[in-house]
Design a protein around this motif. Structure first.
Motif, PDB file in Angstrom:
ATOM      1  N   LEU A 185       0.838  -1.190   0.000  1.00 16.32           N
ATOM      2  CA  LEU A 185       0.000   0.000   0.000  1.00 16.32           C
ATOM      3  C   LEU A 185       0.872   1.238   0.000  1.00 16.32           C
ATOM      4  N   GLU A 186       0.351   2.323  -0.585  1.00 13.58           N
ATOM      5  CA  GLU A 186       1.138   3.547  -0.703  1.00 13.58           C
ATOM      6  C   GLU A 186       1.659   4.019   0.654  1.00 13.58           C
ATOM      7  N   GLN A 187       0.792   4.076   1.664  1.00 12.24           N
ATOM      8  CA  GLN A 187       1.234   4.560   2.972  1.00 12.24           C
ATOM      9  C   GLN A 187       2.300   3.638   3.564  1.00 12.24           C
ATOM     10  N   ASP A 188       2.153   2.337   3.355  1.00 18.58           N
ATOM     11  CA  ASP A 188       3.154   1.400   3.862  1.00 18.58           C
ATOM     12  C   ASP A 188       4.510   1.642   3.206  1.00 18.58           C
ATOM     13  N   GLU A 189       4.498   1.953   1.922  1.00 18.35           N
ATOM     14  CA  GLU A 189       5.760   2.218   1.237  1.00 18.35           C
ATOM     15  C   GLU A 189       6.403   3.499   1.764  1.00 18.35           C
ATOM     16  N   TYR A 190       5.599   4.522   2.007  1.00 19.68           N
ATOM     17  CA  TYR A 190       6.131   5.752   2.604  1.00 19.68           C
ATOM     18  C   TYR A 190       6.693   5.478   4.000  1.00 19.68           C
ATOM     19  N   LYS A 191       5.980   4.666   4.782  1.00 19.97           N
ATOM     20  CA  LYS A 191       6.458   4.337   6.125  1.00 19.97           C
ATOM     21  C   LYS A 191       7.794   3.597   6.052  1.00 19.97           C
ATOM     22  N   GLN A 192       7.923   2.672   5.106  1.00 19.35           N
ATOM     23  CA  GLN A 192       9.177   1.925   4.974  1.00 19.35           C
ATOM     24  C   GLN A 192      10.309   2.840   4.517  1.00 19.35           C
ATOM     25  N   MET A 193      10.022   3.727   3.566  1.00 19.10           N
ATOM     26  CA  MET A 193      11.058   4.648   3.109  1.00 19.10           C
ATOM     27  C   MET A 193      11.478   5.581   4.234  1.00 19.10           C
ATOM     28  N   LEU A 194      10.507   6.105   4.987  1.00 19.56           N
ATOM     29  CA  LEU A 194      10.837   6.969   6.117  1.00 19.56           C
ATOM     30  C   LEU A 194      11.656   6.222   7.158  1.00 19.56           C
ATOM     31  N   THR A 195      11.294   4.980   7.424  1.00 15.89           N
ATOM     32  CA  THR A 195      12.066   4.162   8.366  1.00 15.89           C
ATOM     33  C   THR A 195      13.510   4.045   7.885  1.00 15.89           C
ATOM     34  N   LEU A 245      16.437  11.045  15.770  1.00 16.51           N
ATOM     35  CA  LEU A 245      15.070  10.837  16.242  1.00 16.51           C
ATOM     36  C   LEU A 245      14.413  12.149  16.637  1.00 16.51           C
ATOM     37  N   ASP A 246      15.154  13.025  17.315  1.00 17.72           N
ATOM     38  CA  ASP A 246      14.591  14.326  17.704  1.00 17.72           C
ATOM     39  C   ASP A 246      14.136  15.114  16.487  1.00 17.72           C
ATOM     40  N   LYS A 247      14.951  15.134  15.444  1.00 12.97           N
ATOM     41  CA  LYS A 247      14.598  15.877  14.231  1.00 12.97           C
ATOM     42  C   LYS A 247      13.357  15.285  13.559  1.00 12.97           C
ATOM     43  N   ALA A 248      13.321  13.977  13.414  1.00 12.06           N
ATOM     44  CA  ALA A 248      12.185  13.330  12.749  1.00 12.06           C
ATOM     45  C   ALA A 248      10.901  13.516  13.551  1.00 12.06           C
ATOM     46  N   ARG A 249      11.011  13.483  14.864  1.00  8.29           N
ATOM     47  CA  ARG A 249       9.823  13.598  15.717  1.00  8.29           C
ATOM     48  C   ARG A 249       9.279  15.025  15.784  1.00  8.29           C
ATOM     49  N   LYS A 250      10.025  15.988  15.274  1.00  7.65           N
ATOM     50  CA  LYS A 250       9.521  17.369  15.201  1.00  7.65           C
ATOM     51  C   LYS A 250       8.426  17.506  14.147  1.00  7.65           C
ATOM     52  N   VAL A 251       8.396  16.597  13.211  1.00  7.00           N
ATOM     53  CA  VAL A 251       7.447  16.670  12.104  1.00  7.00           C
ATOM     54  C   VAL A 251       6.097  16.131  12.568  1.00  7.00           C
ATOM     55  N   PRO A 252       5.041  16.957  12.449  1.00  9.70           N
ATOM     56  CA  PRO A 252       3.725  16.468  12.850  1.00  9.70           C
ATOM     57  C   PRO A 252       3.241  15.340  11.947  1.00  9.70           C
ATOM     58  N   GLY A 253       2.519  14.403  12.542  1.00  9.79           N
ATOM     59  CA  GLY A 253       1.895  13.352  11.750  1.00  9.79           C
ATOM     60  C   GLY A 253       2.686  12.075  11.628  1.00  9.79           C
ATOM     61  N   VAL A 254       3.784  11.953  12.394  1.00 10.16           N
ATOM     62  CA  VAL A 254       4.570  10.727  12.301  1.00 10.16           C
ATOM     63  C   VAL A 254       4.928  10.250  13.711  1.00 10.16           C
ATOM     64  N   LYS A 255       4.742   8.944  13.933  1.00 13.61           N
ATOM     65  CA  LYS A 255       5.100   8.336  15.217  1.00 13.61           C
ATOM     66  C   LYS A 255       6.246   7.367  14.957  1.00 13.61           C
ATOM     67  N   ILE A 256       7.348   7.539  15.711  1.00 17.01           N
ATOM     68  CA  ILE A 256       8.583   6.807  15.439  1.00 17.01           C
ATOM     69  C   ILE A 256       9.047   6.074  16.689  1.00 17.01           C
ATOM     70  N   ALA A 257       9.370   4.796  16.525  1.00 15.15           N
ATOM     71  CA  ALA A 257       9.926   3.999  17.622  1.00 15.15           C
ATOM     72  C   ALA A 257      11.375   4.407  17.870  1.00 15.15           C
ATOM     73  N   ASP A 258      11.900   4.003  19.019  1.00 19.41           N
ATOM     74  CA  ASP A 258      13.272   4.360  19.375  1.00 19.41           C
ATOM     75  C   ASP A 258      14.323   3.753  18.448  1.00 19.41           C
ATOM     76  N   ASP A 259      13.959   2.707  17.694  1.00 19.56           N
ATOM     77  CA  ASP A 259      14.911   2.116  16.743  1.00 19.56           C
ATOM     78  C   ASP A 259      14.815   2.760  15.360  1.00 19.56           C
ATOM     79  N   GLY A 260      13.950   3.793  15.229  1.00 26.84           N
ATOM     80  CA  GLY A 260      13.809   4.504  13.966  1.00 26.84           C
ATOM     81  C   GLY A 260      12.676   3.999  13.090  1.00 26.84           C
ATOM     82  N   THR A 261      11.992   2.970  13.527  1.00 28.72           N
ATOM     83  CA  THR A 261      10.876   2.427  12.750  1.00 28.72           C
ATOM     84  C   THR A 261       9.678   3.370  12.823  1.00 28.72           C
ATOM     85  N   VAL A 262       9.112   3.690  11.672  1.00 24.77           N
ATOM     86  CA  VAL A 262       7.905   4.513  11.626  1.00 24.77           C
ATOM     87  C   VAL A 262       6.720   3.616  11.959  1.00 24.77           C
ATOM     88  N   LEU A 263       6.036   3.943  13.055  1.00 27.82           N
ATOM     89  CA  LEU A 263       4.928   3.137  13.525  1.00 27.82           C
ATOM     90  C   LEU A 263       3.600   3.573  12.921  1.00 27.82           C
TER      91      LEU A 263
END
Length: 88
Positions: A2-12, A28-46
């Motif tokens: 799915l499109e969103q899954d591909e974006y999540k994988q690329m972001l990860t 992680l701090d920089k990525a988490r500043k962006v609204p609309g994305v939840k990121i695990a501590d290992d960098g995986t986009v949840l």
């Protein structure tokens, strides 16, 4: 994929590569500043809310503000890996 899954994988992939370059805390701090994305501590986009291309662009811009050319080269290599991802 799915499109969103591909974006999540690329972001990860992008976040995890930047964790190597910048260190995990900064990346992680920089990525988490962006609204609309939840990121695990290992960098995986949840989870992503909103427009996936805008979230991707927001995260990419955060990294480019720190490490410009290095982040751009990383992003370009990922765009080749994910040809259906658009929006940058």
């Amino acid at each position: 994929m799915l499109e969103q899954d591909e974006y999540k994988q690329m972001l990860t992939d992008l976040i995890q590569k930047q964790m190597v370059v910048l260190g995990p805390n900064i990346a992680l701090d920089k990525a988490r500043k962006v609204p609309g994305v939840k990121i695990a501590d290992d960098g995986t986009v949840l989870d992503m809310d909103g427009n996936p291309p805008m979230v991707l662009k927001g995260v990419a811009n955060e990294y480019m503000s720190l490490s410009g050319q290095i982040a751009q080269m990383t992003l370009n290599s990922l765009l080749e890996k994910y040809p259906s991802v658009k929006g940058l």
